[in-house]
Design an enzyme around this catalytic site. Sequence first.
Site, PDB file in Angstrom:
ATOM      1  N   ARG A 189     -27.491  60.878 -47.203  1.00 12.12           N
ATOM      2  CA  ARG A 189     -26.570  60.167 -46.286  1.00 12.12           C
ATOM      3  C   ARG A 189     -25.106  60.507 -46.529  1.00 12.12           C
ATOM      4  NH1 ARG A 189     -30.020  55.491 -47.284  1.00 12.12           N
ATOM      5  NH2 ARG A 189     -31.597  55.467 -45.633  1.00 12.12           N
ATOM      6  N   LYS A 199     -15.409  69.377 -37.960  1.00  9.31           N
ATOM      7  CA  LYS A 199     -16.531  69.552 -37.015  1.00  9.31           C
ATOM      8  C   LYS A 199     -17.604  70.358 -37.732  1.00  9.31           C
ATOM      9  CE  LYS A 199     -14.684  69.331 -32.345  1.00  9.31           C
ATOM     10  NZ  LYS A 199     -14.413  70.094 -31.106  1.00  9.31           N
ATOM     11  N   GLU A 257      -8.837  83.017 -32.158  1.00 11.15           N
ATOM     12  CA  GLU A 257      -8.509  81.598 -32.397  1.00 11.15           C
ATOM     13  C   GLU A 257      -7.034  81.429 -32.771  1.00 11.15           C
ATOM     14  OE1 GLU A 257     -10.692  79.349 -31.546  1.00 11.15           O
ATOM     15  OE2 GLU A 257     -12.732  79.851 -32.227  1.00 11.15           O
ATOM     16  N   LYS A 277      -3.432  72.824 -35.768  1.00 17.54           N
ATOM     17  CA  LYS A 277      -4.743  72.151 -35.787  1.00 17.54           C
ATOM     18  C   LYS A 277      -4.634  70.803 -36.506  1.00 17.54           C
ATOM     19  CE  LYS A 277      -9.592  72.418 -35.988  1.00 17.54           C
ATOM     20  NZ  LYS A 277     -10.795  73.182 -35.938  1.00 17.54           N
ATOM     21  N   GLU A 306     -12.190  63.777 -31.001  1.00 11.84           N
ATOM     22  CA  GLU A 306     -12.108  64.371 -29.661  1.00 11.84           C
ATOM     23  C   GLU A 306     -12.360  63.362 -28.553  1.00 11.84           C
ATOM     24  OE1 GLU A 306     -13.491  68.466 -29.495  1.00 11.84           O
ATOM     25  OE2 GLU A 306     -13.969  68.212 -27.380  1.00 11.84           O
ATOM     26  N   ARG A 314      -7.979  66.520 -28.622  1.00 11.44           N
ATOM     27  CA  ARG A 314      -8.603  67.584 -29.421  1.00 11.44           C
ATOM     28  C   ARG A 314      -9.338  68.606 -28.558  1.00 11.44           C
ATOM     29  NH1 ARG A 314     -11.762  67.312 -35.271  1.00 11.44           N
ATOM     30  NH2 ARG A 314     -12.213  69.546 -35.303  1.00 11.44           N
ATOM     31  N   ASN A 370     -10.530  73.700 -27.504  1.00  9.39           N
ATOM     32  CA  ASN A 370     -11.660  74.409 -26.901  1.00  9.39           C
ATOM     33  C   ASN A 370     -11.241  75.317 -25.750  1.00  9.39           C
ATOM     34  OD1 ASN A 370     -14.249  73.749 -28.156  1.00  9.39           O
ATOM     35  ND2 ASN A 370     -13.587  71.647 -27.765  1.00  9.39           N
ATOM     36  N   HIS A 373     -13.475  78.151 -24.681  1.00 10.32           N
ATOM     37  CA  HIS A 373     -14.789  77.974 -25.304  1.00 10.32           C
ATOM     38  C   HIS A 373     -15.894  77.666 -24.297  1.00 10.32           C
ATOM     39  CE1 HIS A 373     -12.323  78.037 -28.851  1.00 10.32           C
ATOM     40  NE2 HIS A 373     -13.334  77.820 -29.671  1.00 10.32           N
ATOM     41  N   HIS A 420     -18.834  79.893 -24.929  1.00  2.00           N
ATOM     42  CA  HIS A 420     -20.143  79.405 -25.385  1.00  2.00           C
ATOM     43  C   HIS A 420     -21.253  79.850 -24.426  1.00  2.00           C
ATOM     44  CE1 HIS A 420     -18.386  75.921 -28.031  1.00  2.00           C
ATOM     45  NE2 HIS A 420     -18.193  77.114 -28.553  1.00  2.00           N
ATOM     46  N   HIS A 426     -18.527  85.125 -32.137  1.00  7.32           N
ATOM     47  CA  HIS A 426     -17.944  83.924 -31.539  1.00  7.32           C
ATOM     48  C   HIS A 426     -16.505  84.191 -31.065  1.00  7.32           C
ATOM     49  CE1 HIS A 426     -16.962  79.714 -30.920  1.00  7.32           C
ATOM     50  NE2 HIS A 426     -15.932  79.832 -31.735  1.00  7.32           N
TER      51      HIS A 426
HETATM   52  P1  NAD Z   1     -19.309  84.197 -39.546  1.00  9.28           P
HETATM   53  O1  NAD Z   1     -19.328  82.977 -40.365  1.00  9.28           O
HETATM   54  O2  NAD Z   1     -20.588  84.685 -38.972  1.00  9.28           O
HETATM   55  O3  NAD Z   1     -18.632  85.356 -40.384  1.00  9.28           O
HETATM   56  C1  NAD Z   1     -18.457  86.611 -39.803  1.00  9.28           C
HETATM   57  C2  NAD Z   1     -19.076  87.731 -40.644  1.00  9.28           C
HETATM   58  O4  NAD Z   1     -18.205  88.058 -41.718  1.00  9.28           O
HETATM   59  C3  NAD Z   1     -20.411  87.401 -41.279  1.00  9.28           C
HETATM   60  O5  NAD Z   1     -21.229  88.542 -41.262  1.00  9.28           O
HETATM   61  C4  NAD Z   1     -20.028  87.067 -42.718  1.00  9.28           C
HETATM   62  O6  NAD Z   1     -21.078  87.267 -43.629  1.00  9.28           O
HETATM   63  C5  NAD Z   1     -18.912  88.035 -42.954  1.00  9.28           C
HETATM   64  N1  NAD Z   1     -17.940  87.663 -43.956  1.00  9.28           N
HETATM   65  C6  NAD Z   1     -17.416  86.446 -44.198  1.00  9.28           C
HETATM   66  N2  NAD Z   1     -16.427  86.527 -45.079  1.00  9.28           N
HETATM   67  C7  NAD Z   1     -16.320  87.823 -45.422  1.00  9.28           C
HETATM   68  C8  NAD Z   1     -15.442  88.537 -46.263  1.00  9.28           C
HETATM   69  N3  NAD Z   1     -14.423  87.934 -46.888  1.00  9.28           N
HETATM   70  N4  NAD Z   1     -15.618  89.869 -46.414  1.00  9.28           N
HETATM   71  C9  NAD Z   1     -16.609  90.507 -45.708  1.00  9.28           C
HETATM   72  N5  NAD Z   1     -17.441  89.896 -44.867  1.00  9.28           N
HETATM   73  C10 NAD Z   1     -17.284  88.563 -44.715  1.00  9.28           C
HETATM   74  O7  NAD Z   1     -18.306  84.023 -38.303  1.00  9.28           O
HETATM   75  P2  NAD Z   1     -16.877  83.327 -38.168  1.00  9.28           P
HETATM   76  O8  NAD Z   1     -16.197  84.087 -37.122  1.00  9.28           O
HETATM   77  O9  NAD Z   1     -16.209  83.127 -39.462  1.00  9.28           O
HETATM   78  O10 NAD Z   1     -17.240  81.873 -37.618  1.00  9.28           O
HETATM   79  C11 NAD Z   1     -17.854  81.684 -36.374  1.00  9.28           C
HETATM   80  C12 NAD Z   1     -18.540  80.338 -36.384  1.00  9.28           C
HETATM   81  O11 NAD Z   1     -17.558  79.318 -36.556  1.00  9.28           O
HETATM   82  C13 NAD Z   1     -19.269  80.029 -35.109  1.00  9.28           C
HETATM   83  O12 NAD Z   1     -20.546  79.530 -35.407  1.00  9.28           O
HETATM   84  C14 NAD Z   1     -18.421  78.946 -34.460  1.00  9.28           C
HETATM   85  O13 NAD Z   1     -19.172  78.067 -33.673  1.00  9.28           O
HETATM   86  C15 NAD Z   1     -17.835  78.260 -35.638  1.00  9.28           C
HETATM   87  N6  NAD Z   1     -16.585  77.561 -35.364  1.00  9.28           N
HETATM   88  C16 NAD Z   1     -16.478  76.283 -35.753  1.00  9.28           C
HETATM   89  C17 NAD Z   1     -15.305  75.595 -35.562  1.00  9.28           C
HETATM   90  C18 NAD Z   1     -15.152  74.198 -36.083  1.00  9.28           C
HETATM   91  O14 NAD Z   1     -14.161  73.555 -35.760  1.00  9.28           O
HETATM   92  N7  NAD Z   1     -16.069  73.722 -36.888  1.00  9.28           N
HETATM   93  C19 NAD Z   1     -14.207  76.238 -34.947  1.00  9.28           C
HETATM   94  C20 NAD Z   1     -14.357  77.570 -34.556  1.00  9.28           C
HETATM   95  C21 NAD Z   1     -15.547  78.231 -34.765  1.00  9.28           C
HETATM   96  N1  GLY Z   2     -12.444  74.395 -32.827  1.00 12.76           N
HETATM   97  C1  GLY Z   2     -12.468  73.203 -32.039  1.00 12.76           C
HETATM   98  C2  GLY Z   2     -12.145  71.984 -32.785  1.00 12.76           C
HETATM   99  O1  GLY Z   2     -12.034  71.967 -33.995  1.00 12.76           O
HETATM  100  O2  GLY Z   2     -12.016  70.961 -32.197  1.00 12.76           O
END
Ligand code: NAD
Ligand code: GLY
Length: 371
Positions: free
Chosen positions: A132, A154, A196, A238, A248, A252, A256, A259, A263, A276
């Site tokens: 939890r 998030k 982003e 942010k 949100e 907030r 997006n 997005h 998406h 992404h």
């Molecule tokens: P990812 O986590 O898939 O990383 C991208 C690639 O880089 C992967 O292959 C990873 O293994 C590699 N990698 C990571 N760090 C590395 C490093 N230092 N050196 C070499 N390789 C490395 O993708 P991302 O772009 O970081 O994140 C995308 C995700 O984030 C999506 O799922 C998206 O929905 C999510 N997201 C969430 C929020 C939020 O607010 N929570 C906001 C934006 C995006």
């Molecule tokens: N990346 C969208 C949010 O954090 O709200």
Amino acid sequence: MPTPQSQSISPPTTQLRIDLAERGYDILIGCGLLDHADAVACGVASSEALIVTNVTVAPLYAERLQRVLARHHARVHTIALPDGEAHKDWATLNLVFDRLLSDGFDRKTVLYALGGGVIGDMTGFAAACYMRGVAYVQVPTTLLAQVDSSVGGKTAINHPAGKNMIGAFYQPLRVIADLDTLDTLPDREISAGLAEVIKYGPIADDEFLWWIEQHIDALRSRDKTALAYAVKRSCEIKAWVVGKDERESGLRAILNFGHTFGHAIEAGLGFGTWLHGEAVGCGMAMAADLSARCGLIEPAYAQRITRLIERAGLPTRGPKLGAARYLELMRVDKKSEAGQIRFVLIDAPGHASLHRADDALVTEVIEARSV
Ligand code: NAD
Ligand code: GLY
């Protein structure tokens, strides 16, 4: 691919605060932070830690982090998950729970999310659910994660029907963004992260959009001073948005921008086909075009945004899924209300808000901007 750097020191560490009362926390941004136990684990009172990472990031950074954390926690283990958006799902999340339970981790355990946004989102969700709720720390290693996903709480996994559909708002204890980890990131991932970064200009800070235009080449070539400023300014914006609207209920949603289209591209092509950030980059070009077609901004401003997305090395035209399929996918969006899609549109330079748009106009955009 260059090897990981271990020393720091210029530019200096920046500390920002996410102002959320008892859930507030610090974001540290700088070089060489991974080697500083106090920066990573300070204030965490727990004997047990699990580093959650993936098979790509583990060989680069997990041992270093494990060594540093061993100065603060009596027991530190690491789990390396399969890599990629296609693994941001229940089956992979369960591997974390299996490990926590089989190794007897208690409810005071701290999870450390070492990786990009996929690892950060999944670790945060695991932390929200395990017994939890246990604490977690974000250690983002992609540009995208440093400027966006590690901040704001998030957490989620994907469902085949839609992106990030299963999740929770759950804030980390702190965020440690070590800029040196970006040295090993593939160029394509730097571009994805820049999507982003660019986002924050049209939605909140027109001066920052201008700054990115001046520094886009330096950012792509990983100039540390430029990257440090881009991460700092993105996190400041942010932090301001999340501090005003954590869950949100309104503001907030501007984070997006792009997005809704993005998406749809990710889900329509299958998660992981486009990155992404690539889908968001293209989605922002589509949303800017829609903003202009709705008469909210001058077409020249939409073109300016699109040109910058192109200069970041990102696509500005989407795949030809067909307008009907785009619309169907976009209805499965957390911003939809009663089946009606709502878009984040730019309504003045440096300002955005939620809007409904005629399906006919949206169809025009899709037809004009897909190949
Ligand atoms: P990812 O986590 O898939 O990383 C991208 C690639 O880089 C992967 O292959 C990873 O293994 C590699 N990698 C990571 N760090 C590395 C490093 N230092 N050196 C070499 N390789 C490395 O993708 P991302 O772009 O970081 O994140 C995308 C995700 O984030 C999506 O799922 C998206 O929905 C999510 N997201 C969430 C929020 C939020 O607010 N929570 C906001 C934006 C995006
Ligand atoms: N990346 C969208 C949010 O954090 O709200």
